[in-house]
Design a protein around this motif. Structure first.
Motif, PDB file in Angstrom:
ATOM      1  N   VAL A   1       0.849  -1.184   0.000  1.00  0.00           N
ATOM      2  CA  VAL A   1       0.000   0.000   0.000  1.00  0.00           C
ATOM      3  C   VAL A   1       0.889   1.240   0.000  1.00  0.00           C
ATOM      4  N   GLY A   2       0.297   2.360  -0.367  1.00  0.00           N
ATOM      5  CA  GLY A   2       1.062   3.602  -0.322  1.00  0.00           C
ATOM      6  C   GLY A   2       0.174   4.790  -0.537  1.00  0.00           C
ATOM      7  N   PRO A   3       0.705   5.972  -0.226  1.00  0.00           N
ATOM      8  CA  PRO A   3      -0.079   7.183  -0.394  1.00  0.00           C
ATOM      9  C   PRO A   3      -0.359   7.468  -1.866  1.00  0.00           C
ATOM     10  N   VAL A   4      -1.573   7.887  -2.138  1.00  0.00           N
ATOM     11  CA  VAL A   4      -1.983   8.240  -3.497  1.00  0.00           C
ATOM     12  C   VAL A   4      -1.064   9.367  -3.995  1.00  0.00           C
ATOM     13  N   GLY A   5      -0.601   9.245  -5.221  1.00  0.00           N
ATOM     14  CA  GLY A   5       0.248  10.267  -5.810  1.00  0.00           C
ATOM     15  C   GLY A   5       1.711  10.164  -5.443  1.00  0.00           C
ATOM     16  N   GLN A   6       2.071   9.141  -4.673  1.00  0.00           N
ATOM     17  CA  GLN A   6       3.464   8.924  -4.282  1.00  0.00           C
ATOM     18  C   GLN A   6       3.857   7.481  -4.606  1.00  0.00           C
ATOM     19  N   PRO A   7       3.932   7.138  -5.887  1.00  0.00           N
ATOM     20  CA  PRO A   7       4.171   5.739  -6.260  1.00  0.00           C
ATOM     21  C   PRO A   7       5.531   5.193  -5.855  1.00  0.00           C
TER      22      PRO A   7
END
Length: 136
Positions: free
Chosen positions: A44-50
């Motif tokens: 998982v990860g923050p949206v916009g921070q691939p």
């Protein structure tokens, strides 16, 4: 030297409840979901921070970990002192309210620390400490 943090790993004890915490409560996107049952690795990860991800993994899945070490890890996770991560947001109060409204276990409400950081803390479903700092 140009170095970034790409992945970090946190253990999970129940992939579905961990997924609900990181995806639904924190708003992270699911990037990969590999395996089945308790043996799932969920990225998982923050949206916009691939380029920045958390891999939620089964604890002590490595075959070189002994049964005694697995018991120790399980005991530490149950106390909430095995895994931890610090996140950051410009709107700490909104993040706190969203997590609390989603039933996350509050450890510390938003607090101005004597060392100059305003933060809060939760436990994720596996007992990992999740601190959130306010970016100013």
């Amino acid at each position: 030297m140009d170095i970034t943090i790409h992945w970090t790993f946190l253990p999970h004890t129940d992939p579905e409840t961990s997924l609900a915490f990181y995806r639904d409560a924190l708003g992270f996107e699911v990037r990969k979901d590999v395996g089945s049952g308790a043996m799932r690795w969920i990225t998982v990860g923050p949206v916009g921070q691939p380029g920045t991800s958390i891999v939620l993994e089964p604890p002590a899945a490595d075959p070189s970990v002994s049964d005694e070490e697995r018991r120790t890890i399980a005991e530490m996770m149950a106390k909430g002192n095995y895994g931890r991560i610090t996140l950051a947001t410009p709107d700490l109060d909104a993040a706190f309210e969203r997590l609390a409204a989603n039933g996350a276990e509050v450890i510390q409400e938003p607090t101005e620390q004597p060392y100059g950081i305003r933060d809060c803390a939760f436990l994720d479903p596996a007992g990992n400490l999740v601190r959130i700092n306010e970016v100013r």
